[in-house]
Design a protein around this motif. Structure first.
Motif, PDB file in Angstrom:
ATOM      1  N   TRP A 144       0.827  -1.207   0.000  1.00  0.00           N
ATOM      2  CA  TRP A 144       0.000   0.000   0.000  1.00  0.00           C
ATOM      3  C   TRP A 144       0.862   1.259   0.000  1.00  0.00           C
ATOM      4  O   TRP A 144       0.511   2.262  -0.613  1.00  0.00           O
ATOM      5  N   LEU A 145       1.999   1.201   0.668  1.00  0.00           N
ATOM      6  CA  LEU A 145       2.908   2.344   0.630  1.00  0.00           C
ATOM      7  C   LEU A 145       3.489   2.515  -0.768  1.00  0.00           C
ATOM      8  O   LEU A 145       3.636   3.632  -1.277  1.00  0.00           O
ATOM      9  N   VAL A 157       8.324   5.903   8.585  1.00  0.00           N
ATOM     10  CA  VAL A 157       8.788   4.830   7.708  1.00  0.00           C
ATOM     11  C   VAL A 157      10.226   5.107   7.289  1.00  0.00           C
ATOM     12  O   VAL A 157      10.555   6.216   6.866  1.00  0.00           O
ATOM     13  N   VAL A 158      11.093   4.106   7.414  1.00  0.00           N
ATOM     14  CA  VAL A 158      12.495   4.249   6.996  1.00  0.00           C
ATOM     15  C   VAL A 158      12.882   3.055   6.138  1.00  0.00           C
ATOM     16  O   VAL A 158      12.296   1.978   6.222  1.00  0.00           O
ATOM     17  N   ARG A 159      13.900   3.268   5.302  1.00  0.00           N
ATOM     18  CA  ARG A 159      14.421   2.206   4.447  1.00  0.00           C
ATOM     19  C   ARG A 159      15.948   2.241   4.530  1.00  0.00           C
ATOM     20  O   ARG A 159      16.632   2.722   3.624  1.00  0.00           O
ATOM     21  N   PRO A 160      16.538   1.738   5.601  1.00  0.00           N
ATOM     22  CA  PRO A 160      17.996   1.802   5.765  1.00  0.00           C
ATOM     23  C   PRO A 160      18.715   0.773   4.898  1.00  0.00           C
ATOM     24  O   PRO A 160      18.189  -0.310   4.634  1.00  0.00           O
ATOM     25  N   ARG A 161      19.906   1.098   4.480  1.00  0.00           N
ATOM     26  CA  ARG A 161      20.671   0.190   3.633  1.00  0.00           C
ATOM     27  C   ARG A 161      21.097  -1.072   4.376  1.00  0.00           C
ATOM     28  O   ARG A 161      21.163  -2.145   3.797  1.00  0.00           O
ATOM     29  N   ASN A 185      17.504  -2.854   2.507  1.00  0.00           N
ATOM     30  CA  ASN A 185      16.650  -1.886   1.822  1.00  0.00           C
ATOM     31  C   ASN A 185      15.161  -2.163   2.042  1.00  0.00           C
ATOM     32  O   ASN A 185      14.312  -1.772   1.249  1.00  0.00           O
ATOM     33  N   LEU A 186      14.845  -2.877   3.137  1.00  0.00           N
ATOM     34  CA  LEU A 186      13.462  -3.208   3.436  1.00  0.00           C
ATOM     35  C   LEU A 186      12.826  -2.130   4.302  1.00  0.00           C
ATOM     36  O   LEU A 186      13.433  -1.633   5.250  1.00  0.00           O
ATOM     37  N   LEU A 187      11.594  -1.792   3.978  1.00  0.00           N
ATOM     38  CA  LEU A 187      10.869  -0.793   4.756  1.00  0.00           C
ATOM     39  C   LEU A 187      10.567  -1.319   6.154  1.00  0.00           C
ATOM     40  O   LEU A 187      10.265  -2.502   6.344  1.00  0.00           O
ATOM     41  N   HIS A 235      -2.398   7.429   6.402  1.00  0.00           N
ATOM     42  CA  HIS A 235      -1.925   6.619   5.281  1.00  0.00           C
ATOM     43  C   HIS A 235      -2.402   5.177   5.419  1.00  0.00           C
ATOM     44  O   HIS A 235      -2.448   4.612   6.518  1.00  0.00           O
ATOM     45  N   HIS A 236      -2.769   4.604   4.279  1.00  0.00           N
ATOM     46  CA  HIS A 236      -3.314   3.243   4.258  1.00  0.00           C
ATOM     47  C   HIS A 236      -2.308   2.214   4.750  1.00  0.00           C
ATOM     48  O   HIS A 236      -2.690   1.120   5.201  1.00  0.00           O
ATOM     49  N   SER A 237      -1.026   2.510   4.695  1.00  0.00           N
ATOM     50  CA  SER A 237      -0.026   1.555   5.161  1.00  0.00           C
ATOM     51  C   SER A 237      -0.095   1.363   6.676  1.00  0.00           C
ATOM     52  O   SER A 237       0.375   0.350   7.196  1.00  0.00           O
ATOM     53  N   ILE A 238      -0.699   2.309   7.398  1.00  0.00           N
ATOM     54  CA  ILE A 238      -0.840   2.182   8.848  1.00  0.00           C
ATOM     55  C   ILE A 238      -1.916   1.159   9.199  1.00  0.00           C
ATOM     56  O   ILE A 238      -1.738   0.332  10.091  1.00  0.00           O
ATOM     57  N   ALA A 239      -3.040   1.209   8.503  1.00  0.00           N
ATOM     58  CA  ALA A 239      -4.134   0.298   8.832  1.00  0.00           C
ATOM     59  C   ALA A 239      -5.196   0.345   7.748  1.00  0.00           C
ATOM     60  O   ALA A 239      -5.255   1.291   6.958  1.00  0.00           O
ATOM     61  N   ASP A 240      -6.052  -0.669   7.755  1.00  0.00           N
ATOM     62  CA  ASP A 240      -7.191  -0.700   6.836  1.00  0.00           C
ATOM     63  C   ASP A 240      -8.414  -0.068   7.496  1.00  0.00           C
ATOM     64  O   ASP A 240      -8.364   0.399   8.637  1.00  0.00           O
TER      65      ASP A 240
END
Length: 469
Positions: A8-9, A53-57, A61-63, A129-134
């Motif tokens: 969703w993100l 939300v972070v995407r560290p190396r 590279n996973l959220l 944001h939809h990524s938080i919950a439905d």
């Protein structure tokens, strides 16, 4: 972050922001300071409202979610006023503008706007944001912010697992038909979600059906999207009226609501002079896959089914029966679980593959249609009575039309979100919803009620009679 939430993100696009937008209309002017304290105290236990939300190396590279060390509630609550003379038109303009404005991705993905200048009192507009919950989980979040009385302290939170005020969820099965056990195992163990064979032959058939569905026909609701959205909503209609219509035709409340919305789309196209004869479009309908005792948990636990909306059917009663028949079939199938598996895979796939998946889903449907039951009794937010509640879901898959239905305190409201370049006047769809409802209600009143079979008088029971005496 789960792969479904990441999907969703990843769907975020300037032409389709993946936000759930909610409007809560209050009776009287709310104390903004009191509301800010309430939000700070009652959202904190959910965790994700204080995380970014972070995407560290270093983590492939996973959220993932990370606590925001600089979290400040003031960054998430704004206070604005409608231009004179206020009213619904000015509110629609502001809702449309905020619905078209992305959230700040450097902070937790939500924002609340306190709006003054409406007719009867303050309006609280929340963007999450939809990524938080439905939707089901976010209704429970909303309930945790409200109280049964206007004097409850802001620190005391309603029980998230309580369903005393929740509406009936019979139209949202905890899982779907024969896929119940297999589906629950898949949800509990997302790493095995790709193993669609565990759904059996019916699951394979449903996957093939999704792939084989032809693209939806071109209508005013489908086309190239822009960055501006338009929002509209109806007045509350008594829920009992929809129940009476359903009883007259042997249908559920949800069948009646969907049929009424379908008729509204037909009326709108007719008004624009577009052909409707023989035309059917599909709606992507979320189906809850989360057990009701876990409805308070955040994240996304729903699948999608593609429901045919027969807008070419003139007679509203025939249209209702057609929708009921397909809804009954979809409830018995594992199609929602199959779609959940596809969403999970999309969240794990590279961006290019995810875009292909979005185009796939987007070509199969014209609209997103969702129906969420709210509380049965009136509630209070920061000391003010909550008069009405409405929400709009994002149109995933680059769709240009969203239809939302929410029940609250004995009433039902319809919300419509459209792409401005395709449909600049969604309030006309809302008007048509009212017309279609009145047509169905009139048809139901003309339908003779089936005779009840006379009950046989119970045999005389002397002992029972003596006990009663």
């Amino acid at each position: 972050m789960s792969s479904v939430d990441a999907a969703w993100l990843g769907m975020e696009d300037p032409t389709n922001l993946m936000m759930v937008t909610g409007v809560l209309m209050l009776d009287g002017k709310v104390d903004t300071k009191r509301l800010r304290v309430l939000l700070d105290k009652r959202l904190a236990p959910f965790g994700r409202f204080h995380q970014r939300v972070v995407r560290p190396r270093m983590r492939g590279n996973l959220l993932h979610w990370q606590d925001d060390a600089r979290f400040d509630i003031d960054n998430h609550v704004s206070h604005v006023a409608l231009p004179e003379p206020g009213g619904d038109k000015a509110l629609r303009e502001l809702v449309s503008e905020l619905m078209s404005t992305p959230l700040d991705t450097t902070k937790p993905l939500w924002h609340v706007h306190v709006i003054d200048g409406h007719d009867r009192g303050s309006v609280v507009l929340a963007r999450i944001h939809h990524s938080i919950a439905d939707g089901i989980a976010l209704v429970r979040v909303m309930l945790s912010l409200t109280d049964a009385t206007p004097t409850a302290p802001p620190g005391r939170r309603r029980s998230e697992t309580s369903s005393d005020n929740a509406g009936p969820l019979d139209w949202l099965p905890a899982a779907v038909g024969s896929g119940l056990a297999a589906g629950q195992r898949l949800i509990d163990n997302p790493s095995r979600i790709a193993d669609l064979a565990r759904l059996g032959a019916e699951g394979a058939y449903r996957l093939g059906r999704l792939v084989a569905l032809p693209p939806d026909p071109k209508t005013a609701f489908k086309g190239e999207l822009g960055r501006r959205k338009r929002a509209a909503w109806s007045s509350a209609v008594p829920l009992d009226d929809f129940k009476a219509i359903g009883k007259a035709f042997g249908a559920t409340v949800n069948d009646v609501l969907v049929a009424t919305a379908t008729g509204a789309l037909r009326r709108y196209l007719d008004r624009r002079g577009e052909p409707t004869t023989g035309v059917s479009i599909r709606a992507s309908v979320p189906v809850n896959l989360r057990p009701l005792d876990q409805a308070h948990k955040l994240g996304n636990s729903f699948g999608l089914v593609f429901l045919t909306l027969p807008i070419g059917t003139v007679d509203p009663v025939r249209r209702l029966h057609s929708i009921k028949k397909e809804m009954d079939e979809l409830k018995r199938s594992p199609e929602a679980l199959v779609a959940y598996g596809v969403l999970n895979l999309m969240g794990l796939a590279p961006v290019e593959v995810e875009k292909l998946g979005l185009r796939f889903f987007g070509s199969k449907a014209t609209a997103v249609l969702t129906n969420v039951p709210g509380p049965r009794e009136p509630l209070y937010l920061a000391g003010r009575k909550l008069n009405n509640v409405m929400f709009w879901v994002p149109q995933s898959g680059r769709l240009g039309l969203g239809i939302s239905i929410l029940s609250y305190a004995g009433g039902v409201m319809l919300g419509v979100a459209t792409d401005e370049g395709l449909v600049s006047d969604p309030e006309r769809i809302v008007e048509a919803f009212g017309q279609e409802f009145r047509a169905l209600k009139a048809a139901a009143q003309k339908t003779p009620r089936p005779r009840r079979k006379a009950r046989k008088a119970p045999a005389f029971d002397a002992i029972r009679y003596l006990v009663m005496l």
